[in-house]
Design a protein around this motif. Structure first.
Motif, PDB file in Angstrom:
ATOM      1  N   ILE A  56       0.676  -0.911   0.203  1.00 36.74           N
ATOM      2  CA  ILE A  56       0.091  -0.171  -0.058  1.00 36.74           C
ATOM      3  C   ILE A  56       0.689   1.200   0.089  1.00 36.74           C
ATOM      4  CG2 ILE A  56      -2.295  -1.237   1.350  1.00 36.74           C
ATOM      5  CD1 ILE A  56      -1.034   0.861   3.784  1.00 36.74           C
ATOM      6  N   HIS A  57       2.266   0.996  -0.338  1.00 37.54           N
ATOM      7  CA  HIS A  57       3.148   2.699  -0.116  1.00 37.54           C
ATOM      8  C   HIS A  57       4.192   2.131  -1.168  1.00 37.54           C
ATOM      9  CE1 HIS A  57       5.157   5.554   2.391  1.00 37.54           C
ATOM     10  NE2 HIS A  57       5.454   5.657   1.162  1.00 37.54           N
ATOM     11  N   ASN A  58       4.647   2.250  -1.443  1.00 38.36           N
ATOM     12  CA  ASN A  58       5.667   2.360  -2.552  1.00 38.36           C
ATOM     13  C   ASN A  58       5.611   3.784  -3.811  1.00 38.36           C
ATOM     14  OD1 ASN A  58       5.439   1.509  -5.117  1.00 38.36           O
ATOM     15  ND2 ASN A  58       3.803   0.496  -3.635  1.00 38.36           N
ATOM     16  N   HIS A  59       7.063   3.868  -4.201  1.00 36.79           N
ATOM     17  CA  HIS A  59       7.040   4.888  -5.125  1.00 36.79           C
ATOM     18  C   HIS A  59       7.577   3.876  -6.692  1.00 36.79           C
ATOM     19  CE1 HIS A  59       6.710   8.077  -2.500  1.00 36.79           C
ATOM     20  NE2 HIS A  59       7.710   6.856  -1.299  1.00 36.79           N
ATOM     21  N   LEU A  60       6.579   3.849  -7.056  1.00 37.40           N
ATOM     22  CA  LEU A  60       6.898   2.598  -7.938  1.00 37.40           C
ATOM     23  C   LEU A  60       6.887   3.651  -9.776  1.00 37.40           C
ATOM     24  CD1 LEU A  60       6.751  -0.598  -9.032  1.00 37.40           C
ATOM     25  CD2 LEU A  60       4.217   0.104  -9.962  1.00 37.40           C
ATOM     26  N   GLN A  79      -1.355   8.376  -2.683  1.00 37.71           N
ATOM     27  CA  GLN A  79      -0.605   9.134  -2.862  1.00 37.71           C
ATOM     28  C   GLN A  79      -0.819   9.270  -1.218  1.00 37.71           C
ATOM     29  OE1 GLN A  79      -3.973  11.975  -3.484  1.00 37.71           O
ATOM     30  NE2 GLN A  79      -2.812  13.390  -4.184  1.00 37.71           N
ATOM     31  N   GLU A  80       1.222   9.614  -1.113  1.00 34.84           N
ATOM     32  CA  GLU A  80       1.904   9.774   0.386  1.00 34.84           C
ATOM     33  C   GLU A  80       1.852  11.556   0.690  1.00 34.84           C
ATOM     34  OE1 GLU A  80       6.011   8.514   1.053  1.00 34.84           O
ATOM     35  OE2 GLU A  80       5.854   8.891   3.136  1.00 34.84           O
ATOM     36  N   ILE A  81       1.738  11.628   1.659  1.00 34.35           N
ATOM     37  CA  ILE A  81       0.488  13.092   1.860  1.00 34.35           C
ATOM     38  C   ILE A  81       1.519  13.823   2.525  1.00 34.35           C
ATOM     39  CG2 ILE A  81      -1.341  14.939   2.093  1.00 34.35           C
ATOM     40  CD1 ILE A  81      -3.294  11.896   0.847  1.00 34.35           C
ATOM     41  N   VAL A 105       1.817   7.471   8.098  1.00 34.84           N
ATOM     42  CA  VAL A 105       2.914   6.347   7.459  1.00 34.84           C
ATOM     43  C   VAL A 105       4.316   6.463   8.028  1.00 34.84           C
ATOM     44  CG1 VAL A 105       2.482   6.390   4.920  1.00 34.84           C
ATOM     45  CG2 VAL A 105       4.310   7.703   5.942  1.00 34.84           C
ATOM     46  N   HIS A 106       5.357   5.346   8.327  1.00 30.88           N
ATOM     47  CA  HIS A 106       6.441   4.829   8.943  1.00 30.88           C
ATOM     48  C   HIS A 106       7.132   6.209  10.320  1.00 30.88           C
ATOM     49  CE1 HIS A 106       7.735   7.821   6.269  1.00 30.88           C
ATOM     50  NE2 HIS A 106       7.707   7.569   5.470  1.00 30.88           N
ATOM     51  N   PRO A 107       6.004   5.604  11.512  1.00 34.24           N
ATOM     52  CA  PRO A 107       5.578   7.091  12.764  1.00 34.24           C
ATOM     53  C   PRO A 107       7.479   6.238  12.655  1.00 34.24           C
ATOM     54  CG  PRO A 107       4.497   4.762  12.921  1.00 34.24           C
ATOM     55  CD  PRO A 107       4.755   4.312  11.351  1.00 34.24           C
ATOM     56  N   PRO A 154       2.592   8.276  -5.085  1.00 29.23           N
ATOM     57  CA  PRO A 154       4.193   9.522  -5.059  1.00 29.23           C
ATOM     58  C   PRO A 154       4.070  10.426  -3.714  1.00 29.23           C
ATOM     59  CG  PRO A 154       3.005   8.656  -6.923  1.00 29.23           C
ATOM     60  CD  PRO A 154       1.817   7.872  -6.214  1.00 29.23           C
ATOM     61  N   HIS A 155       5.017  11.270  -3.958  1.00 27.95           N
ATOM     62  CA  HIS A 155       4.512  12.019  -2.391  1.00 27.95           C
ATOM     63  C   HIS A 155       3.572  13.166  -3.018  1.00 27.95           C
ATOM     64  CE1 HIS A 155       8.059  10.772  -0.352  1.00 27.95           C
ATOM     65  NE2 HIS A 155       8.878  10.628  -1.729  1.00 27.95           N
ATOM     66  N   HIS A 156       3.060  13.891  -2.059  1.00 32.68           N
ATOM     67  CA  HIS A 156       2.323  14.771  -2.727  1.00 32.68           C
ATOM     68  C   HIS A 156       1.975  15.867  -1.491  1.00 32.68           C
ATOM     69  CE1 HIS A 156      -0.724  17.641  -4.465  1.00 32.68           C
ATOM     70  NE2 HIS A 156      -1.253  17.302  -3.449  1.00 32.68           N
ATOM     71  N   SER A 210       6.280  -2.111   1.851  1.00 27.93           N
ATOM     72  CA  SER A 210       7.369  -1.278   1.171  1.00 27.93           C
ATOM     73  C   SER A 210       7.937  -0.021   1.330  1.00 27.93           C
ATOM     74  CB  SER A 210       7.979  -2.010   0.202  1.00 27.93           C
ATOM     75  OG  SER A 210       6.857  -1.323  -0.743  1.00 27.93           O
ATOM     76  N   ASP A 211       7.200   0.628   0.801  1.00 30.09           N
ATOM     77  CA  ASP A 211       7.966   2.152   0.969  1.00 30.09           C
ATOM     78  C   ASP A 211       9.323   2.128  -0.283  1.00 30.09           C
ATOM     79  OD1 ASP A 211       8.407   4.721   0.662  1.00 30.09           O
ATOM     80  OD2 ASP A 211       9.328   4.835   2.524  1.00 30.09           O
ATOM     81  N   ALA A 212       9.210   1.052  -1.352  1.00 29.88           N
ATOM     82  CA  ALA A 212       9.787   0.857  -1.857  1.00 29.88           C
ATOM     83  C   ALA A 212      10.429   2.293  -2.584  1.00 29.88           C
ATOM     84  CB  ALA A 212      10.183  -0.465  -3.213  1.00 29.88           C
ATOM     85  N   HIS A 213      11.488   2.485  -3.021  1.00 28.82           N
ATOM     86  CA  HIS A 213      12.014   3.383  -4.422  1.00 28.82           C
ATOM     87  C   HIS A 213      13.286   2.957  -5.084  1.00 28.82           C
ATOM     88  CE1 HIS A 213      10.507   5.992  -0.875  1.00 28.82           C
ATOM     89  NE2 HIS A 213      10.685   7.308  -1.480  1.00 28.82           N
ATOM     90  N   ASP A 214      13.910   1.832  -5.052  1.00 30.13           N
ATOM     91  CA  ASP A 214      14.221   1.352  -6.057  1.00 30.13           C
ATOM     92  C   ASP A 214      14.541   0.013  -5.660  1.00 30.13           C
ATOM     93  OD1 ASP A 214      17.643   1.075  -5.340  1.00 30.13           O
ATOM     94  OD2 ASP A 214      16.515   2.928  -4.253  1.00 30.13           O
TER      95      ASP A 214
HETATM   96 FE   LIG Z   1       7.301   6.586   0.745  1.00 24.92          FE
END
Ligand SMILES: [Fe+2]
Length: 254
Positions: free
Chosen positions: A4-8, A79-81, A135-137, A41-43, A193-197
């Motif tokens: 539910i959270h990543n930057h694909l 979105q990750e706000i 997210v990720h506290p 994606p970031h917002h 995951s909060d995957a970025h790469d």
């Molecule tokens: Fe993120």
């Protein structure tokens, strides 16, 4: 398994910059048994803005790309706000919408502190019919020093999502211990995951069940992953009553 959270998406934030990097991430997700990915994606980030409609059109374009055919992974919009004084305005203007059009919003705190208006803003978000998911506290320095700051936000109606690599120990022993404590205190509701790469910040969900320290948490982790499914279906999740953190208390799990 749903992430539910990543930057694909490529070229929209600090995730992949070219489609080949997105493909690497998709390969990794497939290997780990991930069947659905909410791209977030970031917002309202200091450097990146991606409205919900932007994200939907990027998904549409990506789905047309022949390179991604055959993965059989469903992509969902999100979105990750970043928490700012613009969040409510953007909800009004439909620049912000819930994860896969649900009532759930992913909210990111700055890494060092909790802004003074956080509690009231999270309340306002709820009056608009949304449930804020922090997210990720475990990566916020103020919360890392005092878990009860998170306890207070959760008792006021927020939910939270932990990052898989924090739990697996890939981000260090301290953050792993903190993450486990947060789960033991019923302060965590989702895992992502909060995957970025594919190399430095990869999909880590598939490694949760291979991590020796997490063996006794198998059922809890599966419940968190079930909640990911409930989120994209806009269903309610079961919230366990949060437990206030008492220093020096021994929980006996580890
Ligand atoms: Fe993120």
């Amino acid at each position: 398994m749903i992430d539910i959270h990543n930057h694909l998406l490529f070229g929209v934030d600090d995730g992949p910059q070219v489609v080949e990097e997105t493909i690497e991430l998709l390969k990794q997700a497939k290997e780990q048994g991930i069947t659905g990915i909410v791209v977030t994606p970031h917002h309202l980030h200091p450097r990146y803005n991606n409205t919900f409609n932007d994200v939907e059109s990027e998904i549409y374009k990506l789905n047309l790309n022949p390179l991604i055919k055959g993965f059989d992974i469903q992509l969902y919009p999100g979105q990750e706000i970043r928490i700012t004084d613009k969040v409510l305005e953007d909800i009004e203007k439909n620049k912000i919408k819930g994860i896969n059009h649900s009532k759930y919003l992913l909210i990111e705190l700055p890494s060092n502190s909790i802004p003074h208006y956080t509690k009231s803003l999270l309340y306002e978000i709820q009056t608009k019919g949304f449930i804020p998911v922090i997210v990720h506290p475990e990566r916020n320095k103020a919360i890392a020093q005092d878990i009860n700051l998170l306890y207070e936000l959760i008792t006021n109606g927020a939910l939270s999502q932990i990052t898989a690599s924090s739990l697996t120990g890939d981000l260090g022993k301290n953050i792993q211990k903190l993450s486990i404590q947060m789960i033991e205190h019923h302060l965590i509701h989702f895992v992502a995951s909060d995957a970025h790469d594919a190399t430095n910040r990869p999909f880590g969900l598939g490694h949760l069940f291979e991590t020796a320290k997490l063996k006794k948490m198998d059922k809890v982790l599966r419940d968190l992953l079930d909640n990911n499914e409930h989120m994209i279906q806009n269903k309610d999740i079961v919230r366990k009553r949060p437990i206030e953190f008492k220093k020096n208390k021994f929980f006996g799990l580890f």
